[in-house]
Design an enzyme around this catalytic site. Structure first.
Site, PDB file in Angstrom:
ATOM      1  N   ASN A   1      22.312  12.771  24.816  1.00 16.68           N
ATOM      2  CA  ASN A   1      22.078  12.381  26.209  1.00 16.68           C
ATOM      3  C   ASN A   1      22.984  11.211  26.584  1.00 16.68           C
ATOM      4  O   ASN A   1      23.195  10.280  25.797  1.00 16.68           O
ATOM      5  CB  ASN A   1      20.597  12.077  26.484  1.00 16.68           C
ATOM      6  CG  ASN A   1      19.987  11.052  25.576  1.00 16.68           C
ATOM      7  OD1 ASN A   1      20.336  10.966  24.403  1.00 16.68           O
ATOM      8  ND2 ASN A   1      19.076  10.254  26.088  1.00 16.68           N
TER       9      ASN A   1
ATOM     10  N   GLU B   1      23.301   8.603  29.701  1.00 15.59           N
ATOM     11  CA  GLU B   1      22.617   8.111  30.905  1.00 15.59           C
ATOM     12  C   GLU B   1      23.602   7.422  31.853  1.00 15.59           C
ATOM     13  O   GLU B   1      24.765   7.180  31.509  1.00 15.59           O
ATOM     14  CB  GLU B   1      21.471   7.172  30.486  1.00 15.59           C
ATOM     15  CG  GLU B   1      20.418   7.942  29.691  1.00 15.59           C
ATOM     16  CD  GLU B   1      19.206   7.115  29.293  1.00 15.59           C
ATOM     17  OE1 GLU B   1      19.236   5.869  29.427  1.00 15.59           O
ATOM     18  OE2 GLU B   1      18.222   7.730  28.843  1.00 15.59           O
TER      19      GLU B   1
ATOM     20  N   GLU C   1      20.753  18.526  25.349  1.00 19.82           N
ATOM     21  CA  GLU C   1      20.831  19.990  25.231  1.00 19.82           C
ATOM     22  C   GLU C   1      21.879  20.554  26.181  1.00 19.82           C
ATOM     23  O   GLU C   1      22.647  21.456  25.837  1.00 19.82           O
ATOM     24  CB  GLU C   1      19.482  20.637  25.570  1.00 19.82           C
ATOM     25  CG  GLU C   1      18.346  20.249  24.652  1.00 19.82           C
ATOM     26  CD  GLU C   1      17.577  19.030  25.142  1.00 19.82           C
ATOM     27  OE1 GLU C   1      18.231  18.074  25.642  1.00 19.82           O
ATOM     28  OE2 GLU C   1      16.353  19.015  25.025  1.00 19.82           O
TER      29      GLU C   1
ATOM     30  N   CYS D   1      13.305  19.605  28.186  1.00 23.12           N
ATOM     31  CA  CYS D   1      12.776  19.495  29.546  1.00 23.12           C
ATOM     32  C   CYS D   1      12.989  20.808  30.310  1.00 23.12           C
ATOM     33  O   CYS D   1      13.734  21.690  29.869  1.00 23.12           O
ATOM     34  CB  CYS D   1      13.445  18.332  30.287  1.00 23.12           C
ATOM     35  SG  CYS D   1      15.102  18.679  30.872  1.00 23.12           S
TER      36      CYS D   1
HETATM   37  N1  THU Z   1      16.416  13.905  27.574  1.00 28.41           N
HETATM   38  C1  THU Z   1      17.170  14.791  26.873  1.00 28.41           C
HETATM   39  O1  THU Z   1      18.267  14.481  26.419  1.00 28.41           O
HETATM   40  N2  THU Z   1      16.673  16.035  26.684  1.00 28.41           N
HETATM   41  C2  THU Z   1      15.482  16.490  27.182  1.00 28.41           C
HETATM   42  O2  THU Z   1      15.152  17.657  27.034  1.00 28.41           O
HETATM   43  C3  THU Z   1      14.596  15.563  27.882  1.00 28.41           C
HETATM   44  C4  THU Z   1      15.110  14.204  28.117  1.00 28.41           C
HETATM   45  C5  THU Z   1      16.952  12.572  27.815  1.00 28.41           C
HETATM   46  C6  THU Z   1      17.190  12.237  29.266  1.00 28.41           C
HETATM   47  C7  THU Z   1      17.109  10.728  29.253  1.00 28.41           C
HETATM   48  O3  THU Z   1      18.379  10.213  28.911  1.00 28.41           O
HETATM   49  C8  THU Z   1      16.143  10.425  28.136  1.00 28.41           C
HETATM   50  O4  THU Z   1      16.037  11.599  27.350  1.00 28.41           O
HETATM   51  C9  THU Z   1      14.763  10.016  28.594  1.00 28.41           C
HETATM   52  O5  THU Z   1      14.226  10.939  29.443  1.00 28.41           O
END
Ligand code: THU
Length: 161
Positions: free
Chosen positions: A62, A64, A75, A112
């Site tokens: 991830n 941000e 993902e 998610c």
């Molecule tokens: N996040 C993911 O990388 N994958 C998911 O399926 C859910 C959330 C990340 C997004 C954000 O950077 C952090 O987790 C907290 O939500």
């Protein structure tokens, strides 16, 4: 009117030792990828690893952003990267893990909704089920034999053609 229902089987493994070597290796790549996450806002570092039908692996984490919605989940980074790098090759499996300095993540992290939607598109694109493995920073692993199990009743316009 009739009532219908889904039966959604999944598998629970106590630890990596119970997995086949290929799955354990993919999970290991996902754990490594989580270390590259850029998550200064959530401090929740997610790692993903994709195994392609040609044996290649692609990872994601991830990333941000100060404008929150501009960031992207691990993902989707992995799946978009995989499709960009190997456009004609099906995705066979996807491993997902997470780590955090703030909280103990010892139960499996599930993707998610937006990531499930992208996973569904990839499954549909290559007409091949994607095996999904989810783990926390440690602990048990849950496995799904296809995205359909994780997200039944999928929105898929191509399937209607
Ligand atoms: N996040 C993911 O990388 N994958 C998911 O399926 C859910 C959330 C990340 C997004 C954000 O950077 C952090 O987790 C907290 O939500």
């Amino acid at each position: 009117m009739k009532k219908e229902q889904f039966v959604l089987p999944y598998f629970v493994y106590d630890n990596e030792d119970e997995l086949k070597d290929q799955d354990a290796a993919l999970l290991h790549l996902a754990h490594d990828a989580a270390q590259s996450a850029y998550a200064p806002y959530s401090r929740f570092k997610v790692g993903a690893a994709v195994r392609m039908a040609n044996g290649e692996t692609v990872t994601g984490c991830n990333i941000e952003n100060a404008a929150y919605p501009s960031g992207l989940c691990a993902e989707r980074v992995a799946l978009f990267r995989a499709q960009a790098q190997f456009p004609g090759i099906a995705v066979e499996s996807l491993a997902i893990t997470a780590t955090s300095t703030e909280i103990d993540i010892s139960s499996p992290v599930a993707p998610c909704g937006a990531c499930r939607q992208v996973m569904a598109e990839v499954e549909s694109r290559y007409k091949q089920p994607i095996r999904i493995l989810c783990q926390g920073a440690k602990g048990p692993i849950v496995a799904f034999d296809s995205v359909e199990i994780l997200m039944p009743f999928t929105f898929d316009t191509l399937a209607r053609e």
